[in-house]
Motif scaffolding. Structure first.
Motif, PDB file in Angstrom:
ATOM      1  N   THR A   1     -86.591  33.962 -65.305  1.00  0.00           N
ATOM      2  CA  THR A   1     -86.077  33.102 -66.373  1.00  0.00           C
ATOM      3  C   THR A   1     -84.878  33.752 -67.044  1.00  0.00           C
ATOM      4  N   PHE A   2     -84.130  32.957 -67.808  1.00  0.00           N
ATOM      5  CA  PHE A   2     -83.007  33.481 -68.592  1.00  0.00           C
ATOM      6  C   PHE A   2     -82.867  32.651 -69.859  1.00  0.00           C
ATOM      7  N   GLU A   3     -82.177  33.224 -70.837  1.00  0.00           N
ATOM      8  CA  GLU A   3     -81.953  32.551 -72.124  1.00  0.00           C
ATOM      9  C   GLU A   3     -80.630  33.038 -72.683  1.00  0.00           C
TER      10      GLU A   3
ATOM     11  N   GLY B   1     -85.870  37.132 -51.701  1.00  0.00           N
ATOM     12  CA  GLY B   1     -85.677  37.442 -53.114  1.00  0.00           C
ATOM     13  C   GLY B   1     -84.288  37.166 -53.634  1.00  0.00           C
ATOM     14  N   ARG B   2     -83.418  36.568 -52.797  1.00  0.00           N
ATOM     15  CA  ARG B   2     -82.059  36.270 -53.239  1.00  0.00           C
ATOM     16  C   ARG B   2     -82.025  34.925 -53.978  1.00  0.00           C
ATOM     17  N   ALA B   3     -81.283  34.903 -55.072  1.00  0.00           N
ATOM     18  CA  ALA B   3     -81.165  33.668 -55.846  1.00  0.00           C
ATOM     19  C   ALA B   3     -80.297  32.668 -55.085  1.00  0.00           C
ATOM     20  N   TYR B   4     -80.781  31.432 -54.982  1.00  0.00           N
ATOM     21  CA  TYR B   4     -79.987  30.390 -54.332  1.00  0.00           C
ATOM     22  C   TYR B   4     -79.780  29.163 -55.218  1.00  0.00           C
ATOM     23  N   ARG B   5     -80.493  29.124 -56.361  1.00  0.00           N
ATOM     24  CA  ARG B   5     -80.384  27.951 -57.225  1.00  0.00           C
ATOM     25  C   ARG B   5     -80.785  28.334 -58.646  1.00  0.00           C
ATOM     26  N   MET B   6     -80.101  27.742 -59.631  1.00  0.00           N
ATOM     27  CA  MET B   6     -80.464  27.940 -61.039  1.00  0.00           C
ATOM     28  C   MET B   6     -80.561  26.573 -61.705  1.00  0.00           C
ATOM     29  N   LEU B   7     -81.607  26.403 -62.518  1.00  0.00           N
ATOM     30  CA  LEU B   7     -81.792  25.169 -63.274  1.00  0.00           C
ATOM     31  C   LEU B   7     -81.945  25.528 -64.743  1.00  0.00           C
ATOM     32  N   GLY B   8     -81.297  24.750 -65.607  1.00  0.00           N
ATOM     33  CA  GLY B   8     -81.355  25.053 -67.028  1.00  0.00           C
ATOM     34  C   GLY B   8     -81.329  23.821 -67.904  1.00  0.00           C
ATOM     35  N   ALA B   9     -81.606  24.045 -69.180  1.00  0.00           N
ATOM     36  CA  ALA B   9     -81.570  22.981 -70.188  1.00  0.00           C
ATOM     37  C   ALA B   9     -80.790  23.488 -71.384  1.00  0.00           C
TER      38      ALA B   9
ATOM     39  N   ARG C   1     -69.575  37.206 -71.483  1.00  0.00           N
ATOM     40  CA  ARG C   1     -70.970  37.539 -71.790  1.00  0.00           C
ATOM     41  C   ARG C   1     -71.927  36.568 -71.110  1.00  0.00           C
ATOM     42  N   VAL C   2     -71.593  35.270 -71.131  1.00  0.00           N
ATOM     43  CA  VAL C   2     -72.461  34.272 -70.493  1.00  0.00           C
ATOM     44  C   VAL C   2     -72.522  34.494 -68.984  1.00  0.00           C
ATOM     45  N   MET C   3     -71.361  34.735 -68.368  1.00  0.00           N
ATOM     46  CA  MET C   3     -71.339  34.951 -66.926  1.00  0.00           C
ATOM     47  C   MET C   3     -72.098  36.217 -66.548  1.00  0.00           C
ATOM     48  N   ASN C   4     -71.969  37.258 -67.357  1.00  0.00           N
ATOM     49  CA  ASN C   4     -72.712  38.488 -67.088  1.00  0.00           C
ATOM     50  C   ASN C   4     -74.207  38.288 -67.264  1.00  0.00           C
ATOM     51  N   GLY C   5     -74.592  37.494 -68.270  1.00  0.00           N
ATOM     52  CA  GLY C   5     -76.006  37.201 -68.466  1.00  0.00           C
ATOM     53  C   GLY C   5     -76.589  36.444 -67.284  1.00  0.00           C
ATOM     54  N   LEU C   6     -75.838  35.470 -66.763  1.00  0.00           N
ATOM     55  CA  LEU C   6     -76.296  34.728 -65.592  1.00  0.00           C
ATOM     56  C   LEU C   6     -76.342  35.637 -64.354  1.00  0.00           C
ATOM     57  N   ARG C   7     -75.339  36.534 -64.224  1.00  0.00           N
ATOM     58  CA  ARG C   7     -75.349  37.444 -63.085  1.00  0.00           C
ATOM     59  C   ARG C   7     -76.577  38.353 -63.115  1.00  0.00           C
ATOM     60  N   ARG C   8     -76.910  38.877 -64.309  1.00  0.00           N
ATOM     61  CA  ARG C   8     -78.086  39.740 -64.400  1.00  0.00           C
ATOM     62  C   ARG C   8     -79.358  38.973 -64.053  1.00  0.00           C
ATOM     63  N   ALA C   9     -79.396  37.679 -64.451  1.00  0.00           N
ATOM     64  CA  ALA C   9     -80.562  36.858 -64.104  1.00  0.00           C
ATOM     65  C   ALA C   9     -80.657  36.683 -62.596  1.00  0.00           C
TER      66      ALA C   9
END
Length: 501
Positions: free
Chosen positions: A194-196, A223-231, A179-187
């Motif tokens: 943003t994502f949560e 428009g391609r994602a190249y980096r994700m930052l989170g807390a 579920r987490v990996m799918n959530g990140l993929r959709r983001a």
């Protein structure tokens, strides 16, 4: 078994005497059964002096009407503690000066409310101090770097942490990983920046922590994602406090209904006792010559009364036990009937009750917590109605299908309605329009939190002078619903190869 009792009870007289009490009540106030038997317990004496006038007003109402609305007060325990309780008195049928009183210990609820407020304050300080665990994921290389807080969060001091996405995903609980990996993929693939996510991750000692992970997606000119930052925030303690508060709120709601439940139990108990007494007298006086048909009829009626009591206690047991919050298929009709069985006396003392339950599929929910939502909405509706207008007041509860693939539950009343400036705040924690001492402002906030955890929606429609309608929309249960766990967004479809890499 005294250890399973959740509601205290004592038998009182108008002079202040406590004639009998169950072990749960005696345990709350620290007295022994010998004190009751010796006549040393007096409900006036164990009430703080400043609260005795309010007790006398409640006593006058009970002696006049046989019942009065439950209210909060304090008792003085044997060790000097002031014990906060929710108290529901009722007159024993056929008596003019004796009654029964149900008591819910509010200590846990008060502590949970204080702890939740303290937790909220701690959370604000944490955010101000930027002590969340931050991470940075380079999608092209797969390299993940974390802040010092992230390293200490995993309890390794940084020595065993790898800067590899695969290692980080292995820290996620196996049940949450897809579920987490799918959530990140959709983001990554979506347009939102943003994502949560909410999930569990393993710590160095092998235990799991509940975490709240949110962040942003950075995209190139195409428009391609190249980096994700989170807390990442550790919300384990908060989840535990919320679970305790849910149970405490549920127990307080049951306490509010205690007088009505006492009435519902009292009637079948009365004819159970009468029929058993008849059978005993018949056998003593006539022995073998006793009329078998009369005995069987009396025992059948006693058995019927016992079945009614069993049904009521089954509902109390369902809603008073602690639960793990696990979601599954829940029959809406069954939950509503259980709640109505307990709340019917209180509702019918204020209004006509109209029940319209259509054929609906099971919903994706938790039985005890859905019952808590419906119970809170019904109790709120009853409390909003004016006294003395039972024939004019109406409370209507309905259940019906709501496309696409949802179920609609509505609780509608003909009360005074909600002012427009208050409607936007009605689900805020600690917001209440009730007088001080009559409400904490948590009931509807808890309802909102429960419904949201079911992937549902709750809303209110109201016009001043024309009542209010609370509408709950819940997703119908489907076989793969269990894969979307703990409030994380989206479907649990197959993990794409590029995300796994």
């Amino acid at each position: 078994d005294a250890s399973t009792e959740v509601i205290g009870l004592f038998v009182w007289d108008a002079a202040g005497g406590i004639l009998d009490a169950n072990d749960a009540f005696l345990g709350m106030i620290g007295y022994a059964r010998e004190d009751v038997e010796a006549g040393r317990l007096n409900w006036v004496a164990i009430t703080p002096p400043e609260l005795r006038d309010a007790d006398q007003r409640a006593l006058s109402e009970v002696l006049k009407h046989g019942i009065c609305p439950p209210f909060e007060k304090e008792f003085l325990a044997r060790d000097g503690r002031r014990l906060p309780v929710l108290l529901a008195p009722a007159l024993v049928e056929g008596s003019r000066d004796r009654g029964v009183c149900f008591i819910v210990d509010m200590t846990a609820r008060k502590a949970a409310e204080d702890a939740l407020r303290a937790s909220e304050e701690r959370m604000r300080l944490v955010v101000r101090a930027t002590s969340d665990a931050f991470w940075d994921w380079d999608l092209s290389s797969g390299r993940v770097t974390g802040s010092e807080r992230m390293r200490s969060f995993y309890g390794t001091g940084g020595a065993d942490i790898e800067e590899d996405a695969v290692w980080w995903f292995e820290r996620v609980h196996p049940d949450d990983r897809d579920r987490v990996m799918n959530g990140l993929r959709r983001a990554m693939e979506g347009s939102d920046g943003t994502f949560e996510l909410w999930y569990r991750c393993v710590l160095a000692d092998g235990s799991y922590a509940d975490v709240h992970d949110r962040g942003i997606v950075m995209r190139d000119a195409c428009g391609r994602a190249y980096r994700m930052l989170g807390a990442v925030s550790d919300v384990t303690e908060r989840r535990q406090l919320e679970a305790r508060l849910l149970l405490a709120d549920r127990m307080a709601s049951l306490g509010t209904l205690a007088a009505g439940v006492a009435h519902e139990i009292n009637n079948p108990l009365a004819y159970m006792v009468a029929n058993v007494d008849f059978a005993r007298k018949e056998l003593r006086q006539k022995g073998a010559a006793a009329r078998i048909d009369a005995l069987l009829s009396a025992l059948d009626e006693a058995a019927e009364g016992g079945a009614r009591v069993r049904h009521i206690m089954s509902g109390l047991k369902t809603f008073s036990r602690a639960d793990d919050g696990e979601l599954g298929p829940v029959e809406v009709d069954r939950v509503i009937q259980l709640v109505l069985r307990m709340a019917q006396q209180q509702i019918q003392s204020k209004a006509r009750l109209v029940v319209e339950l259509g054929a609906v599929p099971p919903v994706h929910a938790n039985e005890a917590r859905l019952g808590q939502v419906i119970l809170n909405l019904l109790v709120n509706a009853a409390q909003a109605l004016p006294d003395g207008k039972e024939a004019e007041n109406e409370i209507r509860i309905t259940a019906a299908p709501a496309p696409p693939g949802r179920v609609r539950i509505e609780v509608r009343d003909t009360g005074p309605g909600i002012a427009p400036e208050l409607r936007s705040r009605i689900f805020d924690p600690f917001f209440t329009t009730k007088p001080i001492g009559e409400g904490t402002g948590l009931g509807l906030a808890i309802c909102h939190g429960i419904v949201t955890s079911f992937r549902g929606e709750i809303a209110v429609e109201s016009e001043v002078g024309k009542g209010a309608c609370f509408r709950v929309l819940l997703p119908a249960w489907r076989a793969d619903a269990g894969e979307d766990r703990d409030g994380a967004p989206g479907d649990a479809d197959e993990v794409p190869e590029e995300a796994a890499q």
